[in-house]
Design a protein around this motif. Structure first.
Motif, PDB file in Angstrom:
ATOM      1  N   THR B 182      -7.324   5.667  -5.644  1.00 61.12           N
ATOM      2  CA  THR B 182      -7.728   4.476  -4.879  1.00 61.12           C
ATOM      3  C   THR B 182      -7.535   3.197  -5.705  1.00 61.12           C
ATOM      4  O   THR B 182      -8.479   2.461  -5.968  1.00 61.12           O
ATOM      5  N   GLN B 183      -6.271   2.959  -6.106  1.00 57.49           N
ATOM      6  CA  GLN B 183      -5.955   1.727  -6.811  1.00 57.49           C
ATOM      7  C   GLN B 183      -6.049   0.567  -5.807  1.00 57.49           C
ATOM      8  O   GLN B 183      -5.576   0.707  -4.682  1.00 57.49           O
ATOM      9  N   PRO B 184      -6.648  -0.543  -6.222  1.00 57.53           N
ATOM     10  CA  PRO B 184      -6.808  -1.662  -5.275  1.00 57.53           C
ATOM     11  C   PRO B 184      -5.492  -2.069  -4.593  1.00 57.53           C
ATOM     12  O   PRO B 184      -5.442  -2.287  -3.397  1.00 57.53           O
ATOM     13  N   TRP B 185      -4.411  -2.128  -5.376  1.00 58.41           N
ATOM     14  CA  TRP B 185      -3.131  -2.585  -4.793  1.00 58.41           C
ATOM     15  C   TRP B 185      -2.589  -1.590  -3.781  1.00 58.41           C
ATOM     16  O   TRP B 185      -1.990  -1.946  -2.782  1.00 58.41           O
ATOM     17  N   LEU B 186      -2.907  -0.290  -4.042  1.00 55.52           N
ATOM     18  CA  LEU B 186      -2.417   0.745  -3.130  1.00 55.52           C
ATOM     19  C   LEU B 186      -3.214   0.710  -1.823  1.00 55.52           C
ATOM     20  O   LEU B 186      -2.657   0.824  -0.728  1.00 55.52           O
ATOM     21  N   VAL B 187      -4.542   0.500  -1.981  1.00 55.32           N
ATOM     22  CA  VAL B 187      -5.399   0.400  -0.800  1.00 55.32           C
ATOM     23  C   VAL B 187      -4.944  -0.777   0.063  1.00 55.32           C
ATOM     24  O   VAL B 187      -4.789  -0.654   1.291  1.00 55.32           O
ATOM     25  N   ALA B 188      -4.655  -1.908  -0.585  1.00 55.15           N
ATOM     26  CA  ALA B 188      -4.203  -3.097   0.147  1.00 55.15           C
ATOM     27  C   ALA B 188      -2.899  -2.819   0.885  1.00 55.15           C
ATOM     28  O   ALA B 188      -2.720  -3.207   2.047  1.00 55.15           O
ATOM     29  N   LEU B 189      -2.002  -2.102   0.171  1.00 55.82           N
ATOM     30  CA  LEU B 189      -0.690  -1.777   0.770  1.00 55.82           C
ATOM     31  C   LEU B 189      -0.857  -0.925   2.017  1.00 55.82           C
ATOM     32  O   LEU B 189      -0.315  -1.221   3.093  1.00 55.82           O
ATOM     33  N   VAL B 190      -1.669   0.145   1.883  1.00 61.15           N
ATOM     34  CA  VAL B 190      -1.841   1.083   2.995  1.00 61.15           C
ATOM     35  C   VAL B 190      -2.565   0.408   4.155  1.00 61.15           C
ATOM     36  O   VAL B 190      -2.143   0.523   5.320  1.00 61.15           O
ATOM     37  N   SER B 191      -3.634  -0.361   3.839  1.00 61.20           N
ATOM     38  CA  SER B 191      -4.380  -1.003   4.929  1.00 61.20           C
ATOM     39  C   SER B 191      -3.502  -2.024   5.642  1.00 61.20           C
ATOM     40  O   SER B 191      -3.579  -2.197   6.858  1.00 61.20           O
ATOM     41  N   GLY B 192      -2.612  -2.672   4.902  1.00 59.16           N
ATOM     42  CA  GLY B 192      -1.658  -3.608   5.505  1.00 59.16           C
ATOM     43  C   GLY B 192      -0.754  -2.898   6.488  1.00 59.16           C
ATOM     44  O   GLY B 192      -0.493  -3.371   7.595  1.00 59.16           O
ATOM     45  N   LEU B 193      -0.285  -1.730   6.063  1.00 56.93           N
ATOM     46  CA  LEU B 193       0.603  -0.939   6.919  1.00 56.93           C
ATOM     47  C   LEU B 193      -0.133  -0.513   8.190  1.00 56.93           C
ATOM     48  O   LEU B 193       0.395  -0.596   9.307  1.00 56.93           O
TER      49      LEU B 193
END
Lengths: 351, 248
Positions: B182-193
């Motif tokens: 649950t890296q912040p940047w990965l969470v942001a990427l997935v939630s954006g998608l």
């Protein structure tokens, strides 16, 4: 067997061979491509020679006179051999001008060529006027003008001598040690310090090879008496800050980079095979060794033989050589040519 | 008297005694600063052979210490401690302990090959630097860096299937480096998608995590690559006198 001997090249080895053979009563024809005799020491204007400190013009000049005055010697300057035919004991040398010389044997004393520093552009020769070669330094001294910076004629305060320029360098296909440059550089460094006591002379080296008895007088003498400094570094590049030369490298013993201003940088140029060796090899039918010098058939037992019977070789035509050893080899080659007996042909053997 | 050029002295060699009396004289503290001697305790006679046996180290024996490589070196210009000429000397003399002091900078060679073209003996110092880095790694002197762990996870997948699945590479990387997924940047990427809801892309992504993509007919290539990699590894391990990987 008393046919004349052809000697090709009028440097120390050739002069020595001509003197020895003519003194023994044999007729000698000495061919020299330049307009006068003497070889590199005279043609390149060397100053005082190692190890005796006598002027080249005096000692080599005396050798020239001795040969020219000998009635058994015919000297042909400005001449080149075009072809060399026949069999051992009965050769015919045809010269470029059409002249023919009948001889029983030949001695090649064709010498070497100074390395051209332009082939190591990173060391500034040809770019900066104050980067000179040991040959030019010899000329400054022998001409009597003294050691001066070519750019403005000033006396250099700081002089760097770079060793192994054109020697021991696989990058430019010259794997050999030129043997004499360490001692010549030490000698020149002492000459500079003697003429300009205020100057500082540095020698940049990888290894120092002032072999044999040169160790005492030249290697230690230059340091102890003349305060020449030796620094273990191969210089990376010679540039300029607009006023003086800038020498860069690594002092490997103290592991620190060097970036030091100099007034004059001297390349201790090595000895290349004679640039004409390919031609000489094909005209005389002799093999060259892998470095491009004329190959000697033997190291022991027989001296000065080439791959072709009746053709001998001496001096720096065989590899980097000192002047005194070249002179000794010239005598040895003369002895080999004087005592040369051609092998009998099958027809002669049957008689 | 102050110590000149203190920077040249290794800190562990500088010794101060808090309480010291010599012949009735109190020389406590900096008055009693001593420099311990530096000595070579041993030679590793096989060091040069080991480096020479690794790819790129073959010509190390030719070096005559002229310093042309260090002169030419791009990295040395920025960091004077990066000195290929010196390391070649240490290797040739078998001074392993001294060499290991620089284990964290030896691999910084940028392979510009300026040394290769300057060297009058064709030592090819750039290749020697590579062989030396390899030696350090094989002997376990250098822990794996995160980028190396990533490379391993990446190439393992390529070798195995001829393709990579981004998600798996990431998950493997996080797992092996002990980081949470649950890296912040990965969470942001997935939630954006998810917000933009590109149905087909998400389906493809989801499917790829279950059915890992594979290049058709990859089996033979995989076997050949694995055999080659194994062969190289074994050869290098033999070169530095290590057993086979199974026996590690």
């Amino acid at each position: 067997m008393s046919q004349p001997i052809l000697i090709v090249g009028g440097g120390p080895a050739g002069l020595s061979a001509a003197h020895a053979a003519a003194s023994a009563g044999r007729k000698v024809t000495l061919i020299e491509k330049e307009d006068r005799l003497g070889g590199a020491p005279i043609l390149s204007g060397y100053a005082k020679l190692v190890p005796s400190h006598e002027w080249a013009s005096d000692v080599i000049g005396a050798m020239v006179k001795r040969v020219v005055d000998n009635p058994n010697v015919t000297v042909r300057t400005g001449a080149r051999v075009q072809s060399f035919d026949g069999t051992p004991g009965a050769f015919t040398a045809t010269l470029k001008d059409g002249g023919k010389v009948e001889v029983g044997s030949a001695i090649l004393t064709t010498g070497f060529t100074h390395f051209d520093s332009v082939n190591k552009p990173e060391w500034g020769f040809g770019t900066y006027p104050d980067v000179v070669t040991t040959t030019q330094l010899e000329q400054m001294i022998s001409s009597g003008k003294g050691v001066r910076c070519p750019s403005d004629g000033r006396k250099p305060d700081r002089v760097a001598i770079l060793l192994c320029v054109g020697s021991r360098d696989r990058q430019i296909g010259r794997e050999w040690c030129s043997k004499i440059c360490c001692t010549v550089s030490a000698n020149l460094a002492m000459e500079i310090r003697e003429e300009l006591p205020e100057s500082n002379v540095y020698i940049y080296y990888m290894d120092i090879r002032t072999f044999g008895l040169y160790e005492g007088e030249f290697y230690w003498g230059s340091q102890e008496e003349y305060k020449v400094k030796y620094i273990k570094a191969r210089i990376a590049e010679v540039t300029s800050d607009g006023k003086r030369l800038l020498v860069k490298g690594e002092d490997t013993l103290v592991k620190r980079p060097i970036s030091i201003p100099f007034d004059m940088v001297v390349h201790a140029v090595g000895m290349d095979p004679n640039v004409d060796n390919m031609t000489i090899s094909s005209v005389f039918g002799v093999k060259l060794n892998k470095y491009g010098y004329i190959e000697r058939k033997n190291t022991y037992t027989t001296l000065c033989e080439t791959s072709r019977p009746g053709v001998f070789v001496a001096g720096s035509a065989t590899g980097p050589e000192t002047i005194d050893d070249s002179i000794a080899q010239g005598s040895a080659a003369a002895m080999a040519a004087l005592t040369f007996v051609p092998a009998k042909t099958p027809a002669e053997a049957a008689e | 008297m102050p110590i000149h050029e203190k920077s040249l002295i290794r800190p562990e060699k500088l010794v101060e005694h808090e309480e010291l009396v010599i012949e009735g004289m109190d020389v406590s503290g900096h008055w009693s600063t001593f420099i311990e001697g530096r000595s070579v305790p041993d030679y590793n006679e096989t060091l040069q052979e080991e480096i020479a046996a690794l790819p790129g180290g073959e010509n190390i024996h030719r070096c005559w210490q002229c310093g042309s490589c260090t002169n030419a070196c791009t990295v040395n210009a920025l960091n004077p401690d990066f000195n290929p000429r010196y390391w070649i000397y240490l290797i040739r003399m078998g001074m392993e302990e001294e060499l290991l002091r620089d284990k964290d900078i030896i691999w910084q060679c940028v392979s510009c090959n300026k040394c290769t073209y300057a060297c009058p003996r064709d030592v090819v110092p750039e290749q020697v630097m590579k062989a030396t880095s390899h030696w350090l790694e094989l002997k376990g002197h250098t822990p794996k860096s995160p980028s190396m762990i990533f490379d391993e996870a990446f190439s393992e997948q390529v070798f195995e299937r001829g393709k990579i699945e981004d998600g798996l590479v990431l998950r493997e990387f996080f797992k092996r480096t002990g980081q949470p997924v649950t890296q912040p940047w990965l969470v942001a990427l997935v939630s954006g998608l998810v917000k933009r809801f590109p149905v087909f892309y998400l389906m493809k992504l989801g499917l790829a995590t279950v059915f890992r993509p594979r290049t058709r007919g990859w089996g033979k290539a995989r076997d050949a690559i694995e055999e080659y990699v194994h062969e190289c590894e074994e050869r290098n391990r033999r070169a530095v006198g290590l057993g086979t990987k199974g026996a590690k």
